[in-house]
Design a protein around this motif. Structure first.
Motif, short mmCIF file in Angstrom:
data_model
loop_
_atom_site.label_atom_id
_atom_site.label_comp_id
_atom_site.label_asym_id
_atom_site.label_seq_id
_atom_site.Cartn_x
_atom_site.Cartn_y
_atom_site.Cartn_z
N ALA A 131 0.82 -1.21 0.00
CA ALA A 131 0.00 0.00 0.00
C ALA A 131 0.86 1.26 0.00
O ALA A 131 0.50 2.26 -0.61
N SER A 132 2.01 1.20 0.68
CA SER A 132 2.89 2.38 0.75
C SER A 132 3.57 2.69 -0.57
O SER A 132 4.10 3.79 -0.76
N LEU A 133 3.58 1.74 -1.51
CA LEU A 133 4.20 1.95 -2.82
C LEU A 133 3.25 2.59 -3.82
O LEU A 133 3.65 2.94 -4.93
N LEU A 134 2.00 2.73 -3.43
CA LEU A 134 1.01 3.32 -4.32
C LEU A 134 1.12 4.84 -4.34
O LEU A 134 1.68 5.46 -3.44
N GLY A 135 0.55 5.41 -5.39
CA GLY A 135 0.55 6.86 -5.52
C GLY A 135 -0.73 7.34 -6.16
O GLY A 135 -1.65 6.54 -6.43
N ALA A 136 -0.81 8.61 -6.46
CA ALA A 136 -1.99 9.18 -7.09
C ALA A 136 -2.23 8.48 -8.42
O ALA A 136 -1.30 8.27 -9.21
N GLY A 137 -3.48 8.12 -8.69
CA GLY A 137 -3.82 7.43 -9.91
C GLY A 137 -3.76 5.93 -9.81
O GLY A 137 -4.21 5.22 -10.72
N ASP A 138 -3.20 5.39 -8.73
CA ASP A 138 -3.10 3.95 -8.54
C ASP A 138 -4.36 3.40 -7.88
O ASP A 138 -5.25 4.16 -7.46
N VAL A 139 -4.42 2.06 -7.76
CA VAL A 139 -5.61 1.41 -7.23
C VAL A 139 -5.22 0.41 -6.15
O VAL A 139 -4.30 -0.39 -6.33
N ALA A 140 -5.93 0.47 -5.02
CA ALA A 140 -5.81 -0.52 -3.95
C ALA A 140 -7.16 -1.20 -3.81
O ALA A 140 -8.16 -0.53 -3.51
N LEU A 171 -6.79 5.19 -5.34
CA LEU A 171 -8.22 4.92 -5.29
C LEU A 171 -8.41 3.61 -4.54
O LEU A 171 -7.85 2.58 -4.91
N THR A 172 -9.21 3.62 -3.48
CA THR A 172 -9.42 2.42 -2.68
C THR A 172 -10.76 1.79 -3.02
O THR A 172 -11.78 2.48 -3.12
N VAL A 173 -10.75 0.47 -3.19
CA VAL A 173 -11.92 -0.28 -3.65
C VAL A 173 -12.13 -1.49 -2.76
O VAL A 173 -11.16 -2.12 -2.31
N LEU A 174 -13.38 -1.84 -2.49
CA LEU A 174 -13.71 -3.00 -1.67
C LEU A 174 -14.76 -3.85 -2.35
O LEU A 174 -15.80 -3.34 -2.76
#
Length: 324
Positions: free
Chosen positions: A206-215, A240-243
């Protein structure tokens, strides 16, 4: 050398009989657990009767289906002693005590089965009944997903996945299979995707993500401290976080940017869990298909030389479109 039974000590246990008689038929012995009667009587038992009680309590399942001869051998005593203990507990004799033990075991098995597997399938069901029940559950889950999934939200997530520099997926325990399947499918068409399992890898990913990425998290119950931390860190880094979840009211649904409801709740048994997993997989497959539609030129056999088609520009045009 085995100890021989002492008939004198066996016959002189009127005090033991008195202690054991607390649960006699007058008090409704048929409604009382035979094991509980034995545990209650045990402190007042000595000698052969105590050995009989200990053998039964040590393995009530076997005792409930064994003969009085077997029990006498195990307790190093006589059949008469077992009969006297049975009547002291309020039973007509050992056959009635044995039947009570068998019934109690059956109740325990049934309770354990219903708690784990559920009541839709029973241990006695023939294979065709088991198959039809599971198929019906899958059909119901698919129908629920079709009625519940937010296609506009799914489209938004698919658009973002195609344009993301990095996509991070998380699922643990029973939530891992549908998350990992989605990872494999996205990986196959060249999406820069990673799958995390476990607290350390989830937080680092999660810490490697940035703006425009998806978790994206798959969580049937929408609960879990590791998943919550994964979402928190990903949001802090602008992703962007998705569940994908079966519970739209869960805490994680409120914490992510895009909750995707599968239409099937967590339930209380394995058959409920099975149906929920079917809906999770369906929603994951839908998401993958929507992504694949956006990059059709990536769908080919990379493992066979010469199968790659002539380059097309649709994927690059999609990435360059600022509307996405």
């Amino acid at each position: 050398m085995s100890q021989q039974p002492n008939p004198a000590s066996e016959d002189s246990a009127s005090a033991e009989d008195s202690a054991a008689a607390q649960g006699r038929r007058a008090e409704g012995v048929s409604e009382v657990s035979p094991l509980e009667l034995l545990r209650t009587a045990l402190p007042g038992l000595t000698g052969a009767k105590r050995r009989v009680a200990e053998v039964i309590l040590g393995n009530p399942t076997v005792a409930g289906r064994s003969s009085i001869t077997w029990l006498a051998e195990q307790a190093r005593t006589s059949a008469a002693t077992i009969t006297r203990l049975s009547t002291a507990l309020g039973f007509d004799g050992f056959p009635e005590l044995r039947a009570a033990l068998a019934r109690e075991h059956g109740r325990d098995v049934q309770a354990g089965w219903e708690k784990d597997i559920g009541s839709a399938i029973t241990p006695e069901d023939p294979p065709e009944k088991v198959l039809s029940t599971l198929a019906a559950n899958q059909f119901s889950a698919a129908r629920n997903a079709m009625a519940s999934v937010d296609l506009k939200a799914m489209t938004r997530v698919a658009d973002r996945i195609v344009s993301a520099r990095r996509v991070q997926l998380f699922g643990e325990w029973g939530d891992a299979p549908p998350a990992y399947e989605l990872y494999l499918r996205l990986f196959r068409i060249g999406i820069p995707v990673w799958f995390d399992e476990g607290a350390y890898f989830a937080q680092v990913g999660a810490s490697l993500l940035g703006a425009g990425d998806v978790a994206l998290v798959v969580s049937r119950s929408g609960e879990g401290t590791i998943a919550e931390k994964f979402v928190e860190v990903a949001r802090d880094h602008g992703a962007l976080t998705v569940l994908i979840t079966g519970d739209p009211q869960c805490g994680l649904a409120a914490a992510v940017d895009v909750p995707l409801h599968t239409g099937t709740g967590t339930g209380n048994s394995w058959t409920d869990y099975f149906a929920g997993r079917s809906s999770d997989s369906l929603v994951g497959a839908l998401l993958w298909a929507l992504v694949a539609q956006r990059v059709p030129d990536r769908i080919y056999d990379r493992m066979t030389p010469g199968d790659r088609p002539r380059p097309r520009t649709r994927s690059q045009d999609f990435l360059n479109d600022t509307q996405h």
